[in-house]
Design an enzyme around this catalytic site. Sequence first.
Site, PDB file in Angstrom:
ATOM      1  N   SER A 285     107.014  30.504 -10.760  1.00 37.84           N
ATOM      2  CA  SER A 285     107.308  29.534 -10.156  1.00 37.84           C
ATOM      3  C   SER A 285     106.562  28.128 -10.024  1.00 37.84           C
ATOM      4  O   SER A 285     105.114  28.116 -10.193  1.00 37.84           O
ATOM      5  CB  SER A 285     107.628  29.875  -8.598  1.00 37.84           C
ATOM      6  OG  SER A 285     107.521  28.599  -7.887  1.00 37.84           O
ATOM      7  N   LYS A 291     104.824  34.054  -7.532  1.00 39.13           N
ATOM      8  CA  LYS A 291     106.161  34.559  -8.007  1.00 39.13           C
ATOM      9  C   LYS A 291     106.155  35.062  -9.370  1.00 39.13           C
ATOM     10  O   LYS A 291     105.458  34.529 -10.383  1.00 39.13           O
ATOM     11  CB  LYS A 291     107.297  33.507  -7.905  1.00 39.13           C
ATOM     12  CG  LYS A 291     107.425  33.092  -6.501  1.00 39.13           C
ATOM     13  CD  LYS A 291     108.210  34.214  -5.754  1.00 39.13           C
ATOM     14  CE  LYS A 291     109.400  34.537  -5.793  1.00 39.13           C
ATOM     15  NZ  LYS A 291     110.560  33.373  -5.755  1.00 39.13           N
TER      16      LYS A 291
END
Length: 476
Positions: A285, A291
């Site tokens: 991300s 992420k």
Amino acid sequence: MSINPLDNKSQAWSALFSEPMSELVKRYTASVEFDQRLWQADIAGSLAHATMLAEQKIISAQDLADIERGMAQIRADIEAGQFQWKLELEDVHLNIEARLTQLVGDAGKRLHTGRSRNDQVATDVRLWLRGEVDAIALLLTDMQKSLVSIAAANVDVILPGFTHLQVAQPVSFAHHLLAYVEMFARDAERLADLRKRLNRLPLGAAALAGTSYPLDRNRVAELLGFEGVCQNSLDAVSDRDFAIEFAAFSTLVMVHVSRMAEEIVLWMSQNFGFIDLSDRYCTGSSIMPQKRNPDVAELARGKSGRVVGHLMGLITLMKGQPLAYNKDNQEDKEPLFDTVDTVKDTLRIMAEMIGGEVAADGSRSGGLKVKRDAMERAALKGYATATDLADYLVKKGLAFRDAHEVVAHAVKDAIALGKDLSELPFDKLQSYNPTITADVHAALTLAGSLNARNTLGGTAPVQVQAQIERHLVRLG
Ligand code: ARG
């Protein structure tokens, strides 16, 4: 060199036309930007047609030799990226024919004897699609092999099976994966079946009514590897049901992939934590440093949408068409091409992400990482063996409905105590029914639950192992 009528197509179709096409109409009606993808099929179809025309003495042996020479040149130019595709020549067929006539003169002008673009395009699309069908059949086999390889390594791994996404009964992870193998195996059957209907020759139908030349259609079919010829000229040039069937097949493949992709996304989420994927199939991300997103699986799920859309598009395209050929059919190509591209890429990438990359010696590297402990912990959480307790009581002589009720009480108490059924002390268990004896705990373990489901197609490891063997033999 003689005059090439196709050189002047930008001016007018023929002597009949007195007004040139506007630029907008030219662009609107042209298909060459996308149908040039059919060039190999177009040349193959033309060569088979010309061979038959010469055998039937409709054109001379010299004409055939000229056509073959010209087509060889065109093939080389296209392969070298040097062929000049012209929008004013509308489509792949006219582009190639015009260039042929430029190269070889009158023989090029004789190629279209006894033929129309209507039967030509129907032939090209079928030929092209047949090649893609064969490529997709191999990819479906690869996908199944990939799933079977992971299944074979995880027969004894247990996860909760769900209904309504609520924990239902424990199942083998291999059993779960083999469910998808069944789906893809049926898809492969569907593909093989539609190939039979696809593999029939339209050429010889000419514009719509057949032709006055003594063509040998069976010979052309033989030269092109078709299993038969279309038996009605009107039908041959007009129906695109083979494309619709293929899109329907593709829709089912993508729906199967999409369901599997959805599970992969769920399993990878922290709340399940059942699997992990190699980094190369994940993205990060730009804002959240922690992420790792399963983008490939999400896209596979998302791309099912466009394939479903193409099926709708093709069906709608066909729906209101009177016999025979209508220009509407030019609109079959883009959806068909995109369907093929999407299905091929999706099968390839998902097979690789799940089963790992296959090296030349057949060994696999990468693939799904199975988190066995997390799966088993989850299976222990949701009273997945409640049915096993009921089955146990039935074996002790209770009617199933009574047993069901007894177990409901036990589960209610266990929930209140925050324990699994298998964790309830023996005397507590026995208080629900006096037929319960010390062997009850064996029935309440995950492994005991799996082993008990030893029916054909059930999740008992011996059954699952037998299915794996069957698939390995079947898939070769
Ligand atoms: N480009 C056309 C198609 O894809 C070829 C057939 C055109 N036939 C015709 N009569 N205009 O369908």
